[in-house]
Design a protein around this motif. Structure first.
Motif, short mmCIF file in Angstrom:
data_model
loop_
_atom_site.label_atom_id
_atom_site.label_comp_id
_atom_site.label_asym_id
_atom_site.label_seq_id
_atom_site.Cartn_x
_atom_site.Cartn_y
_atom_site.Cartn_z
N ALA A 213 0.89 -1.16 0.00
CA ALA A 213 -0.01 -0.10 -0.02
C ALA A 213 0.82 1.47 0.19
N ILE A 214 0.86 1.87 -0.91
CA ILE A 214 1.66 3.38 -1.17
C ILE A 214 0.64 4.46 -1.35
N ALA A 215 0.87 5.35 -0.43
CA ALA A 215 0.20 6.54 -0.10
C ALA A 215 0.76 7.66 -0.75
N LEU A 216 0.25 8.54 -1.74
CA LEU A 216 0.88 9.79 -2.16
C LEU A 216 0.87 10.98 -1.06
N ASP A 217 2.00 11.33 -0.65
CA ASP A 217 1.93 12.46 0.18
C ASP A 217 3.46 13.25 0.29
N SER A 218 3.01 14.59 0.20
CA SER A 218 4.00 15.62 -0.27
C SER A 218 5.29 15.45 0.77
N GLU A 219 5.04 14.64 1.95
CA GLU A 219 6.05 14.88 2.94
C GLU A 219 6.64 13.38 2.71
N GLY A 220 6.22 12.60 1.68
CA GLY A 220 6.74 11.26 1.58
C GLY A 220 8.66 11.20 1.74
N PRO A 221 9.04 10.29 1.94
CA PRO A 221 10.58 10.33 2.24
C PRO A 221 11.16 9.97 0.72
N ARG A 245 -5.79 10.84 4.55
CA ARG A 245 -5.98 11.30 5.92
C ARG A 245 -5.07 10.53 6.76
N GLN A 246 -4.79 11.04 8.07
CA GLN A 246 -3.70 10.59 9.01
C GLN A 246 -4.01 9.15 9.21
N GLY A 247 -5.25 8.79 9.59
CA GLY A 247 -5.42 7.36 9.92
C GLY A 247 -5.30 6.37 8.70
N VAL A 248 -5.45 6.90 7.56
CA VAL A 248 -5.22 6.10 6.60
C VAL A 248 -3.85 5.85 6.22
N ARG A 249 -2.86 7.18 6.09
CA ARG A 249 -1.49 7.11 5.97
C ARG A 249 -0.79 6.09 6.82
N GLU A 250 -1.17 5.93 8.11
CA GLU A 250 -0.74 5.19 9.05
C GLU A 250 -0.87 3.51 8.65
N LYS A 251 -1.73 3.31 8.10
CA LYS A 251 -2.23 1.88 7.76
C LYS A 251 -1.20 1.46 6.31
N CYS A 252 -0.32 2.54 5.80
CA CYS A 252 0.07 2.21 4.43
C CYS A 252 1.63 1.52 4.65
N SER A 253 1.71 0.83 3.70
CA SER A 253 3.38 0.39 3.84
C SER A 253 4.25 1.25 3.52
N THR A 254 3.94 2.07 2.66
CA THR A 254 4.81 3.10 1.98
C THR A 254 4.33 4.60 1.79
N LEU A 255 4.92 5.64 2.22
CA LEU A 255 4.78 7.04 1.59
C LEU A 255 5.59 7.54 0.41
N ALA A 256 4.82 8.10 -0.48
CA ALA A 256 5.85 8.53 -1.77
C ALA A 256 5.36 9.73 -2.10
N ARG A 257 6.05 10.77 -2.68
CA ARG A 257 5.53 11.97 -3.14
C ARG A 257 5.99 12.18 -4.74
N LEU A 258 5.12 13.11 -5.37
CA LEU A 258 5.49 13.41 -6.71
C LEU A 258 6.30 14.63 -6.83
N ASP A 259 7.42 14.68 -7.34
CA ASP A 259 8.11 15.80 -7.31
C ASP A 259 7.88 16.58 -8.82
N MET A 260 7.63 17.83 -8.93
CA MET A 260 7.54 18.33 -10.23
C MET A 260 8.52 19.35 -10.52
N PRO A 261 9.20 19.17 -11.78
CA PRO A 261 10.50 19.96 -12.06
C PRO A 261 10.15 21.26 -12.25
N GLY A 262 8.88 21.61 -12.70
CA GLY A 262 8.52 22.98 -13.05
C GLY A 262 8.29 24.04 -11.98
N LYS A 263 7.75 25.24 -12.31
CA LYS A 263 7.42 26.22 -11.48
C LYS A 263 6.24 25.92 -10.56
#
Length: 287
Positions: A213-221, A245-263
């Motif tokens: 379970a991978i949740a998209l989160d701006s603070e993902g490592p 939501r926090q309770g949903v994030r806590e159940k996930c295996s991994t947090l990941a983020r999408l980094d955008m190269p543009g402005k």
């Protein structure tokens, strides 16, 4: 100084009177008495489930509904021109046909609905549970994404990226109906739509079935591109603004983020869904 006025007694036709009510009841009091369960009436984000047949509209939407063996169909209301266009697509029309003018059809659908001269009376689709996803590889879950236009666009992306299902919450998410069907432009009839009462519990069940379970989160490592994937992935996206939501994030295996190269560093949730599905397929080696 103003004089405090006592409430006047209420007079009735039979000549009797009763003391005026001085208590201030909740605006939901009448509904509580009627329901007998102390629940307020449905608010805008707590609409009841779609019950009984309803009309879907638009040529792409109807074409997908006619090709879906799981969709129970009742009646086609159509203009002569739209009927010809449906027949040109090789669709077998297996329901009674009622000819109508565009103006007559206008009165049968929501205001400003782009029906293209064709509407189809259908039953809601059969519901799927987590059990139907055990043999899948890539499942997309939406944690309280409320806009039917976003959910419809995400369903189209999920079909384009060959995802196995789109999962939404029962509350704070669009119900199946004409607006979702139209915005999905046929995708609603092309992919499993799973609705869950508790997203956190659903994630637990999917992990037990071998999903990562991978949740998209701006603070993902790590970025999604740098995340290690397994061969069974549950991808979770949250609502715009609040995210997952926090309770949903806590159940996930991994947090990941999408980094955008543009402005511009953030994406609409439907665009983020398309991009994350594409990256996930690449990482999982899915063709």
């Amino acid at each position: 100084m103003t004089e405090n006025k006592r409430p006047q007694n209420r007079s009735f036709k039979d000549g009797t009177s009763r003391p005026a009510r001085t208590d201030k009841r909740s605006p939901y009091a009448k509904d509580k008495r009627a329901a007998g369960k102390g629940k307020p009436p449905f608010r805008s984000h707590e609409k009841p489930e779609q019950e009984g047949p309803y009309y879907i509209y638009g040529l792409h939407t109807l074409e997908a509904a006619f090709r879906n063996t799981a969709r129970k169909r009742h009646k086609l209301v159509v203009t002569q021109n739209a009927l010809a266009r449906l027949e040109e697509r090789g669709i077998t029309i297996d329901v009674p046909v009622e000819m109508a003018t565009p103006r007559q059809i206008d009165k049968m659908v929501p205001r400003d609905a782009v029906h293209q001269g064709a509407i189809l009376l259908v039953d809601p689709l059969p519901e799927y549970g987590a059990y139907a996803l055990r043999d899948g590889n890539l499942v997309l879950a939406l944690d309280q994404v409320t806009d039917p236009h976003n959910v419809g666009a995400i369903m189209r992306s999920a079909v384009a990226m060959c995802a196995d299902a789109v999962v939404t919450t029962r509350r704070h998410a669009p119900e199946e109906g004409p607006v979702l069907a139209k915005t999905a432009s046929g995708a609603l009839d092309m992919i499993k739509h799973v609705r869950v009462t508790n997203m956190a519990r659903f994630i637990e069940e999917m992990i037990e079935e071998g999903f990562q379970a991978i949740a998209l989160d701006s603070e993902g490592p790590a970025t999604l591109e740098d995340t290690v994937f397994t061969d069974k992935t549950l991808l979770i996206l949250g609502s715009e603004g609040k995210g997952v939501r926090q309770g949903v994030r806590e159940k996930c295996s991994t947090l990941a983020r999408l980094d955008m190269p543009g402005k511009i560093k953030s994406l609409n949730v439907s665009n983020a869904a398309m991009l994350s599905l594409y990256v996930s397929r690449q990482k999982m080696g899915l063709n």
